[in-house]
Design a protein around this motif. Structure first.
Motif, PDB file in Angstrom:
ATOM      1  N   UNK A   1      40.567  29.747  52.912  1.00 47.77           N
ATOM      2  CA  UNK A   1      39.727  29.572  51.734  1.00 47.77           C
ATOM      3  C   UNK A   1      39.762  30.842  50.890  1.00 47.77           C
ATOM      4  N   UNK A   2      40.005  30.690  49.594  1.00 51.07           N
ATOM      5  CA  UNK A   2      40.092  31.837  48.705  1.00 51.07           C
ATOM      6  C   UNK A   2      38.732  32.317  48.223  1.00 51.07           C
ATOM      7  N   UNK A   3      38.761  33.170  47.232  1.00 55.27           N
ATOM      8  CA  UNK A   3      37.549  33.752  46.684  1.00 55.27           C
ATOM      9  C   UNK A   3      37.157  33.077  45.374  1.00 55.27           C
ATOM     10  N   UNK A   4      35.941  33.381  44.925  1.00 56.14           N
ATOM     11  CA  UNK A   4      35.473  32.988  43.597  1.00 56.14           C
ATOM     12  C   UNK A   4      35.297  34.259  42.777  1.00 56.14           C
ATOM     13  N   UNK A   5      35.790  34.222  41.540  1.00 56.25           N
ATOM     14  CA  UNK A   5      35.687  35.361  40.630  1.00 56.25           C
ATOM     15  C   UNK A   5      34.904  34.945  39.387  1.00 56.25           C
ATOM     16  N   UNK A 144      45.802  34.018  35.388  1.00 51.66           N
ATOM     17  CA  UNK A 144      46.915  34.702  36.060  1.00 51.66           C
ATOM     18  C   UNK A 144      46.403  35.657  37.121  1.00 51.66           C
ATOM     19  N   UNK A 145      45.329  36.380  36.795  1.00 55.96           N
ATOM     20  CA  UNK A 145      44.741  37.303  37.777  1.00 55.96           C
ATOM     21  C   UNK A 145      44.311  36.545  39.028  1.00 55.96           C
ATOM     22  N   UNK A 146      43.640  35.416  38.848  1.00 55.44           N
ATOM     23  CA  UNK A 146      43.163  34.627  39.989  1.00 55.44           C
ATOM     24  C   UNK A 146      44.337  34.137  40.828  1.00 55.44           C
ATOM     25  N   UNK A 147      45.397  33.693  40.168  1.00 55.58           N
ATOM     26  CA  UNK A 147      46.559  33.169  40.891  1.00 55.58           C
ATOM     27  C   UNK A 147      47.191  34.221  41.797  1.00 55.58           C
ATOM     28  N   UNK A 148      47.051  35.498  41.433  1.00 59.21           N
ATOM     29  CA  UNK A 148      47.651  36.562  42.232  1.00 59.21           C
ATOM     30  C   UNK A 148      46.730  37.040  43.357  1.00 59.21           C
ATOM     31  N   UNK A 149      45.565  36.407  43.503  1.00 59.87           N
ATOM     32  CA  UNK A 149      44.665  36.742  44.597  1.00 59.87           C
ATOM     33  C   UNK A 149      44.952  35.796  45.771  1.00 59.87           C
ATOM     34  N   UNK A 150      44.011  35.644  46.656  1.00 55.71           N
ATOM     35  CA  UNK A 150      44.186  34.770  47.809  1.00 55.71           C
ATOM     36  C   UNK A 150      44.418  33.327  47.361  1.00 55.71           C
ATOM     37  N   UNK A 155      37.898  30.678  39.427  1.00 59.23           N
ATOM     38  CA  UNK A 155      37.215  31.520  38.470  1.00 59.23           C
ATOM     39  C   UNK A 155      36.184  30.753  37.668  1.00 59.23           C
ATOM     40  N   UNK A 156      35.112  31.421  37.309  1.00 58.91           N
ATOM     41  CA  UNK A 156      34.060  30.873  36.459  1.00 58.91           C
ATOM     42  C   UNK A 156      33.834  31.842  35.310  1.00 58.91           C
ATOM     43  N   UNK A 157      33.726  31.313  34.095  1.00 62.92           N
ATOM     44  CA  UNK A 157      33.574  32.140  32.893  1.00 62.92           C
ATOM     45  C   UNK A 157      32.116  32.132  32.450  1.00 62.92           C
ATOM     46  N   UNK A 158      31.567  33.333  32.201  1.00 61.36           N
ATOM     47  CA  UNK A 158      30.169  33.483  31.794  1.00 61.36           C
ATOM     48  C   UNK A 158      30.118  34.303  30.502  1.00 61.36           C
ATOM     49  N   UNK A 159      30.187  33.644  29.337  1.00 58.42           N
ATOM     50  CA  UNK A 159      30.167  34.378  28.070  1.00 58.42           C
ATOM     51  C   UNK A 159      28.746  34.571  27.536  1.00 58.42           C
ATOM     52  N   UNK A 160      28.629  35.440  26.557  1.00 58.14           N
ATOM     53  CA  UNK A 160      27.410  35.587  25.784  1.00 58.14           C
ATOM     54  C   UNK A 160      27.173  34.293  25.006  1.00 58.14           C
ATOM     55  N   UNK A 193      45.366  25.863  33.072  1.00 60.59           N
ATOM     56  CA  UNK A 193      44.518  26.903  33.671  1.00 60.59           C
ATOM     57  C   UNK A 193      43.615  26.279  34.734  1.00 60.59           C
ATOM     58  N   UNK A 194      44.243  25.770  35.783  1.00 65.27           N
ATOM     59  CA  UNK A 194      43.520  24.986  36.789  1.00 65.27           C
ATOM     60  C   UNK A 194      42.667  25.846  37.717  1.00 65.27           C
ATOM     61  N   UNK A 195      42.851  27.151  37.695  1.00 65.95           N
ATOM     62  CA  UNK A 195      42.048  28.010  38.580  1.00 65.95           C
ATOM     63  C   UNK A 195      40.669  28.302  37.988  1.00 65.95           C
ATOM     64  N   UNK A 196      40.471  27.948  36.702  1.00 69.82           N
ATOM     65  CA  UNK A 196      39.169  28.163  36.062  1.00 69.82           C
ATOM     66  C   UNK A 196      38.383  26.864  36.137  1.00 69.82           C
TER      67      UNK A 196
END
Length: 264
Positions: A1-5, A144-150, A155-160, A193-196
């Motif tokens: 199981x990978x991580x969540x960013x 891309x960053x997430x894909x290079x992790x475990x 990933x989850x995006x939290x904008x203003x 962008x399926x990792x988001x």
């Protein structure tokens, strides 16, 4: 199981088209900062940020639960946070800004920062596409960053707050269809962008220390790209350089500064 960013995002500037006849209108730039925080280090990161904010209260009398914004430190007029005597002086406000930026690599010691700077006067992108292309660039780098992790990391995006409808539609679209030019000259391919996962979770900046940190970084990026004479003696143009240890420099090899700043 990978991580969540988690990626906390804030902007500096706007997406309006500048008009030379209205210098007080739209800005000449648009900057985005995305701070990536691993979910399994979220509490520790928050503790480090809270410790920093407590130090700002002790050293500069800046209220712990008041919003910290980069632009206010340069132009505090009308903002109640800066009515105390310590922060009435430009030199002191720049010291606060410098102390904050110097500690960012320690606060986000397990994270990374994605930076983007659009010079509206030096781009071929039409104004109506500024928002979508800038955000697409940011989301692609996060993916891309997430894909290079475990394996199986997400990933989850939290904008203003702001642009909720546009960003929701854009994120949903890019998860299914994201045509990308092949660097091997094979034409185009679909890079969804399926990792988001999920739609962006918008937060009011005054409720989030991490969104405020992204704001401080974004304004520091603007000051680096647009050094102004009256602030050079305070080294305002060098504030962004404190982030070098945590910048995602692999976001692009085309940045002339070598800092990984995406320049659409």
């Amino acid at each position: 199981m990978g991580k969540v960013y988690l990626m906390y995002v804030d902007e500096s500037g706007d997406i309006g088209e500048p008009n030379p006849e209205q210098p007080q209108g739209a800005t000449s730039y648009y900057a985005l900062i995305g701070i990536i925080v691993p979910a399994d280090d979220w509490f520790a990161t928050l503790d480090r940020m809270t410790s920093l904010r407590r130090d700002l209260k002790k050293d500069y009398s800046f209220p712990l639960h008041q919003e910290l914004k980069g632009s206010y430190l340069f132009n505090p007029r009308g903002h109640r946070n800066f009515r105390n005597k310590k922060l009435q002086y430009r030199k002191t406000r720049m010291e606060l800004y410098r102390d904050f930026m110097k500690r960012m690599p320690d606060v986000f010691q397990t994270g990374k920062v994605i930076s983007l700077y659009l010079d509206k006067n030096n781009t071929r992108i039409p104004p109506e596409k500024w928002l979508s292309i800038c955000w697409r660039n940011l989301l692609e780098r996060f993916h891309t960053y997430i894909k290079h992790q475990e394996d199986n990391s997400w990933g989850i995006v939290i904008p203003d707050d702001g642009n909720e409808i546009v960003l929701r539609k854009l994120t949903r679209k890019l998860r299914r269809y994201n045509p990308t030019a092949s660097k091997y000259d094979f034409g185009w391919y679909n890079n969804p962008l399926v990792s988001i996962i999920e739609d962006p979770f918008h937060r009011a900046s005054h409720h989030s220390f991490f969104i405020q940190a992204a704001d401080m970084m974004a304004h520091a990026l603007y000051r680096q790209e647009n050094p102004k004479g009256s602030y050079k003696r305070f080294n305002a143009q060098n504030l962004f350089s404190f982030l070098k240890p945590i910048l995602l420099t692999e976001a692009t090899a085309k940045d002339p500064r070598g800092m990984g700043i995406i320049r659409p």
